[in-house]
Enzyme design. Structure first.
Site, PDB file in Angstrom:
ATOM      1  N   GLY A  85      -0.500 -11.104 -12.138  1.00  0.00           N
ATOM      2  CA  GLY A  85      -1.521 -10.449 -11.336  1.00  0.00           C
ATOM      3  C   GLY A  85      -1.286 -10.444  -9.840  1.00  0.00           C
ATOM      4  N   TRP A  87       0.687  -8.606  -7.861  1.00  0.00           N
ATOM      5  CA  TRP A  87       0.663  -7.284  -7.235  1.00  0.00           C
ATOM      6  C   TRP A  87      -0.758  -6.721  -7.209  1.00  0.00           C
ATOM      7  CZ3 TRP A  87       5.329  -3.536  -8.238  1.00  0.00           C
ATOM      8  CH2 TRP A  87       6.490  -4.104  -7.692  1.00  0.00           C
ATOM      9  N   ASP A 108      -0.235  -5.347 -19.294  1.00  0.00           N
ATOM     10  CA  ASP A 108       0.854  -6.266 -19.602  1.00  0.00           C
ATOM     11  C   ASP A 108       0.667  -6.758 -21.026  1.00  0.00           C
ATOM     12  OD1 ASP A 108       2.919  -7.959 -17.546  1.00  0.00           O
ATOM     13  OD2 ASP A 108       2.624  -8.810 -19.549  1.00  0.00           O
ATOM     14  N   ASP A 124       1.424  -3.867 -24.776  1.00  0.00           N
ATOM     15  CA  ASP A 124       2.782  -3.521 -24.390  1.00  0.00           C
ATOM     16  C   ASP A 124       2.794  -2.081 -23.883  1.00  0.00           C
ATOM     17  OD1 ASP A 124       5.501  -3.002 -24.136  1.00  0.00           O
ATOM     18  OD2 ASP A 124       6.029  -3.837 -26.095  1.00  0.00           O
ATOM     19  N   ASP A 148       6.596  -3.556 -12.170  1.00  0.00           N
ATOM     20  CA  ASP A 148       7.394  -4.766 -11.978  1.00  0.00           C
ATOM     21  C   ASP A 148       7.873  -5.262 -13.342  1.00  0.00           C
ATOM     22  OD1 ASP A 148       8.599  -6.566 -10.252  1.00  0.00           O
ATOM     23  OD2 ASP A 148       6.971  -8.010 -10.352  1.00  0.00           O
ATOM     24  N   LYS A 188      10.939  -1.838 -10.369  1.00  0.00           N
ATOM     25  CA  LYS A 188      12.003  -2.831 -10.288  1.00  0.00           C
ATOM     26  C   LYS A 188      13.263  -2.316 -10.972  1.00  0.00           C
ATOM     27  CE  LYS A 188      11.159  -7.232 -11.112  1.00  0.00           C
ATOM     28  NZ  LYS A 188      10.889  -8.482 -11.851  1.00  0.00           N
TER      29      LYS A 188
END
Length: 251
Positions: A85, A87, A108, A124, A148, A188
């Site tokens: 959490g 970000w 997530d 997911d 991320d 990322k």
């Protein structure tokens, strides 16, 4: 396992080496011992605890936004791979979520402790139902899609790179369905030679594309981020809208 402080001499005369050492005990693997030792001595991890940040990753987003100013009051954002959490915490402050401005939906596969004002989904992102659910919960076009996400590493550099490229590509495919004109995409990556196609697509559909290596990323990590701003995909392409003129500012 026991944790102590080394009393060896430092390079500064009269000073003590305060680096935390982890003594191996029980079935703790050497790799786990090294990881824990690195965590205990990481200045960003320590600072995150002091400030109440969920993770050191919060500093990465903070640093990137300080430099490029892509987070703005009232934005609607999607955070992919949001656990734990960090970000979401930074983004919430910068868009004014506590003052009732903007909206953030995070997803997530791991559970995330509640964050005031943030809509959290435990699922997911690669589940085929996830994109539609994210779109529904956000309630309209997004001003930014942040990712991320990273798969568990195998230790094989090429394999790990391909896995994270796959996640970034999936995030971008979703971004095309939800981004508003002028929106941004942040994801990322790992340094490597397999990102050319992804970067080419970003340069086509965004005004500016940058590769960014925040200081908060560990120096020995191949991690970097791609930041694309000024979404400009033409109307009718993959159901997306766009505005703006072409510009390439890769770094």
């Amino acid at each position: 396992m026991s944790v102590g402080k080394s009393g060896g001499k430092s390079k500064v005369a009269g000073a003590r080496d305060l680096r935390v050492k982890v003594k191996k005990a029980g079935k703790l693997k050497h790799s786990s011992q090294l990881w824990l030792e690195r965590q205990l001595n990481d200045p960003y991890v320590k600072r995150a605890r002091e400030l109440g940040h969920r993770s050191r990753a919060a500093f990465k987003l903070e640093e990137m936004d300080d430099r490029y100013k892509f987070l703005k009051p009232g934005q609607k954002l999607i955070d992919l791979g949001c656990a734990p959490g960090g970000w979401c915490q930074i983004a919430a402050k910068r868009i004014g979520l506590e003052q009732g401005k903007g909206r953030i939906v995070g997803i997530d596969l791991l559970p995330v402790d509640p964050i005031p004002g943030v809509e959290l989904i435990e699922m997911d992102f690669m589940d085929e139902a996830a994109p539609a659910l994210l779109t529904q919960r956000l309630g309209g076009r997004a001003d930014g899609v942040m990712s991320d996400m990273a798969a568990n590493t195998t230790g094989h550099k090429k394999t790990d790179h391909l896995k994270i490229i796959g996640l970034a590509e999936a995030a971008l495919e979703f971004a095309h369905t939800i981004l508003a004109p002028g929106g941004f995409f942040l994801a990322k990556l790992f340094q490597g030679g397999e990102s050319a196609a992804l970067l080419a697509e970003l340069k086509r559909d965004f005004v500016t594309v940058r590769n960014v290596k925040p200081a908060a990323s560990r120096p020995d990590s191949s991690e970097l981020y791609v930041l694309a701003t000024g979404y400009r995909r033409k109307p009718g392409e993959a159901g997306s809208l766009s505005i703006g003129s072409s510009q390439d500012d890769s770094a």
